[in-house]
Write an enzyme that holds these catalytic residues in place. Structure first.
Site, short mmCIF file in Angstrom:
data_model
loop_
_atom_site.label_atom_id
_atom_site.label_comp_id
_atom_site.label_asym_id
_atom_site.label_seq_id
_atom_site.Cartn_x
_atom_site.Cartn_y
_atom_site.Cartn_z
N ARG A 68 -3.45 -9.62 5.77
CA ARG A 68 -3.97 -9.77 4.40
C ARG A 68 -2.87 -9.34 3.44
O ARG A 68 -2.47 -8.16 3.43
CB ARG A 68 -5.23 -8.93 4.23
CG ARG A 68 -5.90 -9.03 2.86
CD ARG A 68 -7.15 -8.17 2.82
NE ARG A 68 -7.84 -8.27 1.53
CZ ARG A 68 -7.58 -7.50 0.48
NH1 ARG A 68 -6.62 -6.56 0.56
NH2 ARG A 68 -8.25 -7.66 -0.65
N LYS B 147 0.81 -1.22 0.00
CA LYS B 147 0.00 0.00 0.00
C LYS B 147 0.84 1.27 0.00
O LYS B 147 2.06 1.25 0.14
CB LYS B 147 -0.97 -0.02 1.18
CG LYS B 147 -2.14 -0.98 0.98
CD LYS B 147 -3.16 -0.87 2.09
CE LYS B 147 -4.38 -1.75 1.80
NZ LYS B 147 -5.38 -1.70 2.88
#
Length: 414
Positions: free
Chosen positions: A373, A339
């Site tokens: 995740r 991210k």
């Protein structure tokens, strides 16, 4: 005599094990564990009169209490309060608050509930519609399978069912405990899909993958109609980026099908009154929705939503304060893989963010995260196993401690 040690105590159970290992009487161990379990609590919006009483009662028990400097002359209506004390001091305090005015009875009950939630995080088996997951024993790996052509990281990587199934098999072999499948990109500026478009992408894959996958499948959706159809195919978990608050029917669908839910914090924009306070309030609202609909407490997993409704600085602060999520008493999922928090820190393109992701995985586990995740399953599974060996050892390893060269064992209570 050996050296004096400053013990790095992570939780109440670890303190109890150290005390018991000295050979202390079990009754004395219980008493001293309560005295040694120190907590700093923050309460917002306490009335000035209530804060004055609260400070007086906490000081009387040997703890401390920080309030606005003008509460003593009642020049402010309300104040934030920082309470500092041991578990025993808090329990004595809360007994006294039961007969106090100004909302202190309710506050005392809330303090006891909060302390109980923080301490009750135990290992258990989560029922995922016929499959199960070990919560709390070790960090679980959720492997990402994006069926989106426009995902920020791996969009368009699996255009056919065969290629997707091959990737699922790879992730399971690499150590994935859950496979998370999404059909709609959630990157900034994405085009939202209708439920019909979402299911048109999902169904062909789910019908083939679900029967052949040995681990639970979660579907990443915030639409109740999509969730219902996915569950009809045999999907095991719902992963909602709007924490059951985007579609009012989501909680009822999860409850009707007996599906665990991941509720993530999200919001439009990046304005906060109190970053962690606002996140906790949102997630508690999601938990309440799930419980009111009939989802069991143990089947609710929380996610702080790194990268959603937050600036770069917000994301770093949430990571730094991940441990504060324990106050909700639920398993915690962390999604940081590749991210922007990593991109902006390391100034790297999406395909060079593995090391940054591994750093967040290890740090998250140290802060109490239960599930990560990730895209790169093998590397993260290895990092998680190594971190678990260090972080979770007092809880999942031997109950023996080595003190003064001897192995002394915690006594089992009757």
């Amino acid at each position: 005599m050996g050296p004096i040690q400053v013990l790095d105590i992570q939780d109440k159970r670890e303190l109890e094990a150290y005390i018991a290992a000295t050979g202390c009487d079990p009754a004395g161990t219980a008493i001293m564990t309560a005295k040694g379990s120190y907590r700093v609590l923050r309460v917002t919006g306490v009335s000035a009169k209530g804060a004055n009483l609260l400070k007086q009662e906490m000081l009387a028990r040997g703890g401390d209490c920080a309030v606005h400097r003008l509460t003593c002359v009642l020049d402010v209506d309300k104040t934030d309060v920082i309470l500092m004390g041991t578990e025993r001091q808090y329990r004595d305090l809360c007994r006294k608050l039961q007969v106090q005015p100004f909302g202190l009875k309710k506050l005392g009950q809330a303090i006891l509930t909060t302390l109980e939630k923080v301490e009750r995080r135990q290992s258990y088996r989560l029922d995922c519609r016929g499959k199960s997951l070990p919560i709390g024993e070790r960090t679980l790996i959720m492997g990402i399978l994006n069926l989106t052509p426009d995902s920020f990281s791996d969009g368009g990587s699996y255009p056919t069912v065969r290629e997707a199934l091959r990737r699922v098999e790879e992730m399971v072999e690499e150590g994935a405990d859950i496979i998370d499948i999404g059909a709609e990109s959630t990157r900034p500026g994405h085009r939202p899909l209708t439920a019909e478009e979402e299911m048109e992408r999902l169904l062909p894959f789910l019908r083939e993958i679900v029967p052949h996958c040995p681990v639970p499948i979660s579907v990443d959706t915030y639409k109740a109609s999509t969730a219902k159809q996915a569950l009809e195919t045999g999907v095991h978990i719902l992963n909602d980026i709007w924490g059951l608050q985007g579609d009012p029917e989501m909680a009822a669908v999860a409850a009707a099908y007996g599906a665990p839910v991941v509720v993530m914090h999200n919001q439009e924009g990046t304005e906060y009154n109190d970053l962690m306070g606002d996140i906790l309030t949102f997630l508690q609202g999601s938990i309440d929705r799930a419980r009111d609909a009939g989802v069991p407490q143990e089947a609710i997993i929380i996610d702080p939503g790194i990268g959603f409704g937050k600036t770069y600085d917000h994301n770093l602060e949430v990571m730094h304060r991940l441990g504060e999520l324990k106050v909700l008493g639920q398993p915690i999922l962390l999604g940081t893989s590749r991210k922007s928090i990593i991109a902006k820190t390391l100034n790297l393109p999406v395909d060079e963010r593995l090391e940054g992701t591994l750093a967040t995985t290890a740090f998250g586990i140290a802060k109490g995260v239960d599930i990560v995740r990730v895209h790169d399953v093998l590397a993260n599974a290895r990092a998680a196993k190594m971190t678990d060996a260090m972080v979770r050892r007092p809880r999942i390893g031997s109950n023996a401690l080595t003190i003064g060269g001897e192995r002394r064992y915690e006594r089992e209570r009757e």
